[in-house]
Write a protein that holds these residues in place. Structure first.
Motif, PDB file in Angstrom:
ATOM      1  N   THR A   1     -14.611 -30.609 130.098  1.00  0.00           N
ATOM      2  CA  THR A   1     -13.487 -30.172 129.270  1.00  0.00           C
ATOM      3  C   THR A   1     -12.346 -29.663 130.128  1.00  0.00           C
ATOM      4  OG1 THR A   1     -14.938 -29.582 127.424  1.00  0.00           O
ATOM      5  CG2 THR A   1     -12.757 -28.548 127.475  1.00  0.00           C
ATOM      6  N   ARG A   2     -12.674 -28.815 131.086  1.00  0.00           N
ATOM      7  CA  ARG A   2     -11.635 -28.245 131.952  1.00  0.00           C
ATOM      8  C   ARG A   2     -10.893 -29.337 132.714  1.00  0.00           C
ATOM      9  NH1 ARG A   2     -12.503 -23.607 136.654  1.00  0.00           N
ATOM     10  NH2 ARG A   2     -10.342 -23.570 137.355  1.00  0.00           N
ATOM     11  N   LYS A   3     -11.635 -30.309 133.220  1.00  0.00           N
ATOM     12  CA  LYS A   3     -11.016 -31.387 133.996  1.00  0.00           C
ATOM     13  C   LYS A   3      -9.999 -32.161 133.160  1.00  0.00           C
ATOM     14  CE  LYS A   3     -13.285 -35.215 134.589  1.00  0.00           C
ATOM     15  NZ  LYS A   3     -14.280 -36.220 135.038  1.00  0.00           N
TER      16      LYS A   3
ATOM     17  N   GLU B   1      -6.900 -29.998 132.088  1.00  0.00           N
ATOM     18  CA  GLU B   1      -5.948 -29.809 133.185  1.00  0.00           C
ATOM     19  C   GLU B   1      -5.087 -31.050 133.390  1.00  0.00           C
ATOM     20  OE1 GLU B   1      -5.241 -27.054 135.022  1.00  0.00           O
ATOM     21  OE2 GLU B   1      -6.542 -26.024 133.594  1.00  0.00           O
TER      22      GLU B   1
ATOM     23  N   LYS C   1     -18.511 -27.920 129.955  1.00  0.00           N
ATOM     24  CA  LYS C   1     -17.364 -27.056 130.234  1.00  0.00           C
ATOM     25  C   LYS C   1     -16.518 -27.610 131.375  1.00  0.00           C
ATOM     26  CE  LYS C   1     -19.437 -22.721 128.640  1.00  0.00           C
ATOM     27  NZ  LYS C   1     -19.985 -21.396 129.046  1.00  0.00           N
ATOM     28  N   LEU C   2     -17.186 -28.107 132.410  1.00  0.00           N
ATOM     29  CA  LEU C   2     -16.467 -28.673 133.552  1.00  0.00           C
ATOM     30  C   LEU C   2     -15.699 -29.920 133.148  1.00  0.00           C
ATOM     31  CD1 LEU C   2     -19.124 -28.231 136.401  1.00  0.00           C
ATOM     32  CD2 LEU C   2     -16.960 -27.014 136.163  1.00  0.00           C
TER      33      LEU C   2
END
Length: 204
Positions: A142-144, A147, A139-140
């Motif tokens: 993907t978020r990175k 963004e 998840k981290l």
């Protein structure tokens, strides 16, 4: 313990190994093999892929702790260590090498059953924790990347943040790819100022 386990017994003493085999089977599990030395223990663990290993520390050719360390380089199998006496340094080493529990000989059926239940419960907790950590890491990641991709799309096409996000989501659906993979393609394409196969000019 309701699940029937395939158990590898690693014990060089014939009478002890047969006693363990009888105990394992009387508790409703399968003793799928018996290793008489540490080398056999490693070979049988990798061949049979048991659900549980019961490993004596004092094994010929290769001691049980070394064997367990070698096994854990390839596969993760819960293990109960057997020892003839309590010694803190050995117990610490066994824990470092992957053992989840230890028993001091002689061993009763009651002791073995309790140990199996505890070990399998601990192993299940560890597996769930690893799964949660992997999911959090994914998840981290993907978020990175999302963004970064959003920021590049906003700069390149003058999009608002929500519009950039919608574009990424649409590309993810159209290409049947995860958002992290689409985001990486967008980043690569826009940073290199060329299209790498992702239709960034498509409808949003």
């Amino acid at each position: 313990m309701s699940k029937k386990l395939n158990v590898l017994i690693c014990e060089d003493d014939y009478l002890v190994s047969q006693g363990l085999k009888y105990s394992v089977e009387s508790l409703g599990h399968d003793a799928i093999a018996i290793a008489k030395n540490g080398k056999e223990a490693v070979e049988l663990a990798l061949e049979k892929l048991p659900d549980l290993i019961i490993m004596d520390i004092n094994m010929p050719i290769m001691n049980g702790l070394v064997a367990l360390e070698k096994i854990n380089k390839y596969i993760d199998i819960p293990c109960i260590i057997l020892t003839a006496y309590h010694k803190d340094s050995l117990i610490k080493k066994a824990s470092e090498n992957g053992a989840l529990y230890y028993l001091i000989k002689p061993i009763t059926d009651y002791d073995l059953n309790a140990a199996i239940n505890i070990v399998m419960a601990r192993y299940s907790e560890f597996e769930n924790l690893k799964l949660e950590l992997n999911q959090t890491k994914e998840k981290l990641e993907t978020r990175k990347y999302v963004e970064i991709a959003k920021g590049l799309l906003m700069d390149k096409y003058g999009l608002k943040e929500q519009e950039a996000m919608i574009k990424i989501q649409k590309l993810s659906r159209d290409k049947n790819l995860k958002m992290v993979d689409i985001s990486k393609q967008i980043i690569e394409s826009l940073k290199n100022k060329k299209n790498s196969g992702t239709n960034l000019e498509g409808d949003s």
